[in-house]
Design an enzyme around this catalytic site. Structure first.
Site, short mmCIF file in Angstrom:
data_model
loop_
_atom_site.label_atom_id
_atom_site.label_comp_id
_atom_site.label_asym_id
_atom_site.label_seq_id
_atom_site.Cartn_x
_atom_site.Cartn_y
_atom_site.Cartn_z
CB SER A 155 -69.17 -13.77 -74.98
OG SER A 155 -68.99 -12.67 -74.14
CG ASP A 312 -68.69 -6.51 -78.42
OD1 ASP A 312 -68.59 -6.31 -77.19
OD2 ASP A 312 -68.50 -7.62 -78.94
CG HIS A 342 -71.05 -8.62 -76.21
ND1 HIS A 342 -69.87 -9.15 -76.67
CD2 HIS A 342 -71.46 -9.42 -75.20
CE1 HIS A 342 -69.57 -10.22 -75.97
NE2 HIS A 342 -70.52 -10.40 -75.06
#
Length: 372
Positions: A155, A312, A342
């Protein structure tokens, strides 16, 4: 960036009444009863230390598979540049698994976070810690092979890992090369909030589009009032001269396959919000958006692993980076999960278990083991 809407609402309420900055509250709530001390186990020795002023947690496999030097993995945690990670249970578990599965010394970097520092300080911490570890005497201390080191992150940590990798390649003083970069659902650009994945998954739990835009503005030290203009791409409109060349590098209608594009259409405004560009100039900084790097820079990137998930908002950031790297001649493995979302990799252990979480973690570790 595993932040629930409930935690975000709580933190905003506390901020509203002036008790504390909502990002500090968010970090406290998410980390409550979740931070672990540096506890070693039978297979991994865990040590907290400092690299060039940056807090570090090291996971060192105790039992060697053979007498050769171990491999090294520098890991940069996610959390919207806001949440502490190296000492969190989820990252502690992940780094232990990597250390054991790859027989690698894992250096988990606890870079400084929002709201105490903003871009580029998180990146500077990651870069300084990486350079420190790459010094020959430090590698020798931890019995790490200087030719078998990976840079990885998830991320926002994937954002930092990609940016650090680009910075190292350009730095002639780097004492060692990075053999691999491994990016897990990375956030790689702030110029287009209307890629197909942003449009398709804008209200998907875990990481909504609105929340990602707020994270970006906090990271770049901008005012949250610009969230709505950014969501309609007012910062990359036709009247913004800085965006002309960069827009082509993010032209997903030519980069992404038609099956990914589906029925979605590009969103480019004729007239934008000029004060947004003036107040947040870092929007066009390649160190913030590694995806917009020039092709000549991308040619120098190491062999790359990019994990992407269908559900995501950041899916297309990863897919576009994979394509741009491939076009630049870099060997890329794109590990895509049709049932992924995600942050799913942290849901690999009881009581927060999803099969896709276990599969993403296992396959990520397998790729590192086979390629590092």
């Amino acid at each position: 960036m595993r932040v629930t809407n409930h935690c975000w609402s709580q933190s905003n309420l506390v901020h509203f009444f002036g008790f504390s900055h909502h990002l500090r509250v968010l970090n406290f709530v998410s980390g409550y009863m979740s931070k672990l001390d540096a506890e070693s186990c039978d297979n991994v020795k865990v040590t907290d230390t400092v690299f060039d002023g940056v807090q570090i947690r090291i996971f060192d496999p105790i039992e060697k598979r053979d007498k050769t030097l171990k491999r090294g993995v520098i890991y940069l945690h996610g959390g919207g540049w806001t949440l502490e990670g190296a000492r969190m249970r989820t990252y502690d578990q992940l780094c232990r698994a990597v250390a054991e599965g790859v027989n690698a010394v894992v250096v988990s970097v606890e870079y400084r976070i929002l709201p105490d520092v903003h871009f580029p300080e998180q990146l500077n911490d990651a870069l300084h810690a990486t350079k420190y570890f790459l010094q020959p005497d430090v590698l020798a201390k931890w019995s790490v092979d200087p030719n078998r080191i990976a840079l990885s992150g998830d991320s926002s940590g994937g954002n930092l890992a990609a940016a650090v990798c680009q910075q190292l390649i350009q730095d002639g003083n780097a004492v060692s090369k990075i053999k691999l970069q491994a990016l897990i659902y990375p956030v790689l650009q702030v110029l287009d909030f209307n890629t197909p994945s942003y449009q398709q998954n804008m209200d998907m739990p875990i990481l909504r589009r609105f929340l990602m835009a707020k994270f970006w503005l906090h990271y770049l030290n901008g005012n949250s009032k610009y969230v709505e203009p950014m969501l309609v791409n007012n910062h990359t409109s036709f009247d913004v001269s800085q965006a002309v060349a960069l827009r082509e590098r993010l032209n997903w209608s030519s980069i992404l396959p038609s099956g990914i594009q589906k029925h979605f259409k590009p969103v480019v405004q004729t007239v934008g919000t000029p004060e947004l560009i003036q107040e947040v100039p870092a929007i066009f900084d390649v160190r913030a958006s590694p995806l917009i790097a020039e092709k000549e820079s991308l040619k120098l990137m190491p062999k790359t692993y990019i994990l992407t998930c269908e559900y995501d908002v950041l899916r297309d950031d990863g897919l576009m980076y994979a394509k741009r790297l491939e076009d630049a001649g870099v060997e890329v493995t794109n590990d895509h999960y049709e049932d992924g979302f995600h942050g799913c990799m942290i849901f690999a252990d009881w009581p927060l278990y999803f099969s896709v979480g276990a599969r993403t973690r296992d396959n990520y570790i397998k790729w590192l083991d086979e390629n590092l």
